[in-house]
Design an enzyme around this catalytic site. Sequence first.
Site, PDB file in Angstrom:
ATOM      1  N   PHE A  81      13.484  14.083  11.879  1.00  0.00           N
ATOM      2  CA  PHE A  81      12.097  13.679  12.052  1.00  0.00           C
ATOM      3  C   PHE A  81      12.008  12.454  12.977  1.00  0.00           C
ATOM      4  O   PHE A  81      11.125  12.358  13.823  1.00  0.00           O
ATOM      5  CB  PHE A  81      11.490  13.380  10.681  1.00  0.00           C
ATOM      6  CG  PHE A  81      10.035  13.049  10.748  1.00  0.00           C
ATOM      7  CD1 PHE A  81       9.115  14.013  11.116  1.00  0.00           C
ATOM      8  CD2 PHE A  81       9.577  11.773  10.456  1.00  0.00           C
ATOM      9  CE1 PHE A  81       7.763  13.710  11.206  1.00  0.00           C
ATOM     10  CE2 PHE A  81       8.236  11.453  10.538  1.00  0.00           C
ATOM     11  CZ  PHE A  81       7.327  12.427  10.908  1.00  0.00           C
TER      12      PHE A  81
ATOM     13  N   GLU B 176       1.355   5.454   0.800  1.00  0.00           N
ATOM     14  CA  GLU B 176       0.838   6.622   1.517  1.00  0.00           C
ATOM     15  C   GLU B 176       1.309   7.908   0.831  1.00  0.00           C
ATOM     16  O   GLU B 176       2.481   8.053   0.514  1.00  0.00           O
ATOM     17  CB  GLU B 176       1.339   6.564   2.966  1.00  0.00           C
ATOM     18  CG  GLU B 176       0.828   7.715   3.812  1.00  0.00           C
ATOM     19  CD  GLU B 176       1.191   7.537   5.283  1.00  0.00           C
ATOM     20  OE1 GLU B 176       0.915   6.470   5.860  1.00  0.00           O
ATOM     21  OE2 GLU B 176       1.754   8.485   5.840  1.00  0.00           O
TER      22      GLU B 176
ATOM     23  N   HIS C 167       3.653  -1.203   3.803  1.00  0.00           N
ATOM     24  CA  HIS C 167       3.014   0.106   3.593  1.00  0.00           C
ATOM     25  C   HIS C 167       4.155   1.110   3.357  1.00  0.00           C
ATOM     26  O   HIS C 167       4.981   1.335   4.243  1.00  0.00           O
ATOM     27  CB  HIS C 167       2.214   0.490   4.836  1.00  0.00           C
ATOM     28  CG  HIS C 167       1.485   1.793   4.727  1.00  0.00           C
ATOM     29  ND1 HIS C 167       0.314   1.951   4.006  1.00  0.00           N
ATOM     30  CD2 HIS C 167       1.759   3.023   5.244  1.00  0.00           C
ATOM     31  CE1 HIS C 167      -0.098   3.208   4.099  1.00  0.00           C
ATOM     32  NE2 HIS C 167       0.766   3.879   4.836  1.00  0.00           N
TER      33      HIS C 167
ATOM     34  N   ASP D  31      -0.980  14.379  16.565  1.00  0.00           N
ATOM     35  CA  ASP D  31       0.010  14.964  17.477  1.00  0.00           C
ATOM     36  C   ASP D  31      -0.467  16.318  17.954  1.00  0.00           C
ATOM     37  O   ASP D  31      -1.192  17.006  17.246  1.00  0.00           O
ATOM     38  CB  ASP D  31       1.350  15.142  16.746  1.00  0.00           C
ATOM     39  CG  ASP D  31       2.079  13.820  16.648  1.00  0.00           C
ATOM     40  OD1 ASP D  31       2.133  13.107  17.657  1.00  0.00           O
ATOM     41  OD2 ASP D  31       2.569  13.506  15.548  1.00  0.00           O
TER      42      ASP D  31
ATOM     43  N   SER E  55       0.877  -1.178   0.000  1.00  0.00           N
ATOM     44  CA  SER E  55       0.000   0.000   0.000  1.00  0.00           C
ATOM     45  C   SER E  55       0.909   1.221   0.000  1.00  0.00           C
ATOM     46  O   SER E  55       2.072   1.133   0.405  1.00  0.00           O
ATOM     47  CB  SER E  55      -0.934  -0.015   1.210  1.00  0.00           C
ATOM     48  OG  SER E  55      -0.212  -0.234   2.407  1.00  0.00           O
TER      49      SER E  55
HETATM   50  P1  FAD Z   1      -3.292   6.915  20.200  1.00  0.00           P
HETATM   51  O1  FAD Z   1      -3.350   5.508  19.750  1.00  0.00           O
HETATM   52  O2  FAD Z   1      -4.567   7.468  20.701  1.00  0.00           O
HETATM   53  O3  FAD Z   1      -2.245   7.120  21.367  1.00  0.00           O
HETATM   54  C1  FAD Z   1      -0.846   7.136  21.179  1.00  0.00           C
HETATM   55  C2  FAD Z   1      -0.157   6.425  22.336  1.00  0.00           C
HETATM   56  O4  FAD Z   1      -0.408   7.118  23.542  1.00  0.00           O
HETATM   57  C3  FAD Z   1      -0.639   5.023  22.513  1.00  0.00           C
HETATM   58  O5  FAD Z   1       0.149   4.134  21.716  1.00  0.00           O
HETATM   59  C4  FAD Z   1      -0.482   4.834  23.985  1.00  0.00           C
HETATM   60  O6  FAD Z   1       0.827   4.411  24.295  1.00  0.00           O
HETATM   61  C5  FAD Z   1      -0.699   6.189  24.562  1.00  0.00           C
HETATM   62  N1  FAD Z   1      -2.105   6.418  24.994  1.00  0.00           N
HETATM   63  C6  FAD Z   1      -2.998   7.257  24.449  1.00  0.00           C
HETATM   64  N2  FAD Z   1      -4.162   7.228  25.119  1.00  0.00           N
HETATM   65  C7  FAD Z   1      -3.975   6.348  26.106  1.00  0.00           C
HETATM   66  C8  FAD Z   1      -4.802   5.887  27.149  1.00  0.00           C
HETATM   67  N3  FAD Z   1      -6.071   6.332  27.312  1.00  0.00           N
HETATM   68  N4  FAD Z   1      -4.302   4.970  27.994  1.00  0.00           N
HETATM   69  C9  FAD Z   1      -3.054   4.493  27.856  1.00  0.00           C
HETATM   70  N5  FAD Z   1      -2.213   4.915  26.881  1.00  0.00           N
HETATM   71  C10 FAD Z   1      -2.668   5.823  26.023  1.00  0.00           C
HETATM   72  N6  FAD Z   1      -0.546  11.976  12.345  1.00  0.00           N
HETATM   73  C11 FAD Z   1      -1.295  12.937  11.722  1.00  0.00           C
HETATM   74  O7  FAD Z   1      -1.487  14.018  12.278  1.00  0.00           O
HETATM   75  N7  FAD Z   1      -1.830  12.717  10.482  1.00  0.00           N
HETATM   76  C12 FAD Z   1      -1.664  11.538   9.816  1.00  0.00           C
HETATM   77  O8  FAD Z   1      -2.161  11.369   8.689  1.00  0.00           O
HETATM   78  C13 FAD Z   1      -0.895  10.501  10.449  1.00  0.00           C
HETATM   79  N8  FAD Z   1      -0.731   9.311   9.851  1.00  0.00           N
HETATM   80  C14 FAD Z   1      -0.048   8.329  10.507  1.00  0.00           C
HETATM   81  C15 FAD Z   1       0.057   7.057   9.925  1.00  0.00           C
HETATM   82  C16 FAD Z   1       0.741   6.031  10.553  1.00  0.00           C
HETATM   83  C17 FAD Z   1       0.827   4.686   9.889  1.00  0.00           C
HETATM   84  C18 FAD Z   1       1.361   6.273  11.817  1.00  0.00           C
HETATM   85  C19 FAD Z   1       2.143   5.191  12.495  1.00  0.00           C
HETATM   86  C20 FAD Z   1       1.255   7.520  12.413  1.00  0.00           C
HETATM   87  C21 FAD Z   1       0.552   8.548  11.784  1.00  0.00           C
HETATM   88  N9  FAD Z   1       0.400   9.812  12.365  1.00  0.00           N
HETATM   89  C22 FAD Z   1      -0.341  10.781  11.726  1.00  0.00           C
HETATM   90  C23 FAD Z   1       1.042  10.131  13.658  1.00  0.00           C
HETATM   91  C24 FAD Z   1       0.120   9.959  14.859  1.00  0.00           C
HETATM   92  O9  FAD Z   1      -0.928  10.886  14.825  1.00  0.00           O
HETATM   93  C25 FAD Z   1       0.967  10.167  16.104  1.00  0.00           C
HETATM   94  O10 FAD Z   1       1.859   9.103  16.258  1.00  0.00           O
HETATM   95  C26 FAD Z   1       0.221  10.465  17.382  1.00  0.00           C
HETATM   96  O11 FAD Z   1       1.167  10.899  18.359  1.00  0.00           O
HETATM   97  C27 FAD Z   1      -0.480   9.272  17.978  1.00  0.00           C
HETATM   98  O12 FAD Z   1      -1.552   8.893  17.249  1.00  0.00           O
HETATM   99  P2  FAD Z   1      -2.260   7.477  17.575  1.00  0.00           P
HETATM  100  O13 FAD Z   1      -3.409   7.327  16.699  1.00  0.00           O
HETATM  101  O14 FAD Z   1      -1.254   6.401  17.607  1.00  0.00           O
HETATM  102  O15 FAD Z   1      -2.710   7.804  19.068  1.00  0.00           O
END
Ligand code: FAD
Length: 313
Positions: A227, A26, A277, A118, A24
Amino acid sequence: MSSPRPPGATRLAAARPAPLPGVSFEFFPPKTEEMETRLWNTIRRLEPLAPSFVSVTYGAAGSTRDRTYETVCRINRETSLPTAAHLSCVGTTREEVDEMVRRYWRQGIRHIVALRGDPPEGTPRYTPHPGGYANSVDLLEGIRRIADFEISVAAFPEVHPEAQSPDADLEYLKRKIDAGAHRAITQYFFDVDVFMRFLDRARAKGIAVPIVPGIMPVFNFAKLSKFSAKCGASVPRWLAEMFEGLDDDPETRRQVAVAQAAEQCQALREQGVNEFHFYTLNGARLTGAICHALGLGPPTEAPLAAERLGPRP
Ligand code: FAD
């Protein structure tokens, strides 16, 4: 009699047996007309590789909301590629997120990469919007209440920087999967053993969905190092050495980048991982060449006018 092989070719030759890898790609939403041309050259070149899907990122703190939407819808309309929209909940109300999700569904988009996002630059800690989804699990549950989307989530082989511990991070990934995610896509990494250990731990935890390694071709080593420090991906010394002295030699840099990523994918394939990916950064040359090395056939020869190797956002 077999013909002699160049050094390093054995491993890639061994990559050829079926099944071919699933891939895939991105992309990020373009900001200017020139970037748009470059993206569309890339899409047209990579389309024949038949990726299982392509995805379009959502800028930090929702900064590309409209451009992400427009790019996703255009790819969906004008190509044969299944298209996924990244969506984060940072700095947005539930109503705004829900409306975006409904719009995607109406446009025929069926796959969302659901992310927390973030905190904005200069903000030390993530704080949920008072009227928004709290985190990725909350967002995922909201999306599932609206329609039956395919959902991918993020995973972190080297542990998310905000996690309390590796175990807490994995536990949180499990919560995302239990909440209905169909697949996890990982942050990029360069050490194959790191990914394999993460995969073993995830399986031991009962996470059974595909965990797809994110592959970052090294477009620009200096930018990558900077980064990586922010997002918690480590850059091994051996990788730095591979690119040492190549600052003024883009062609060799490109060849090294392709060889390194193809080797990485092949080492994963040898351990049974066969989906990748690619973080394309909107360029086809590196990703296309890596896929070709993995047996996926050449990308098409569309003109490369707007594409060049070098610093990219
Ligand atoms: P979450 O899964 O909500 O949390 C991140 C981490 O915080 C968890 O792994 C956990 O360790 C901890 N955590 C959070 N809440 C809790 C809780 N209630 N209890 C315990 N632990 C908790 N960012 C963008 O802005 N735009 C994008 O398009 C984008 N694409 C991405 C694509 C991929 C494949 C990846 C890997 C990252 C991407 N990101 C993107 C970055 C991402 O937004 C960041 O890594 C962000 O800091 C965390 O997002 P998340 O969805 O993993 O968060």
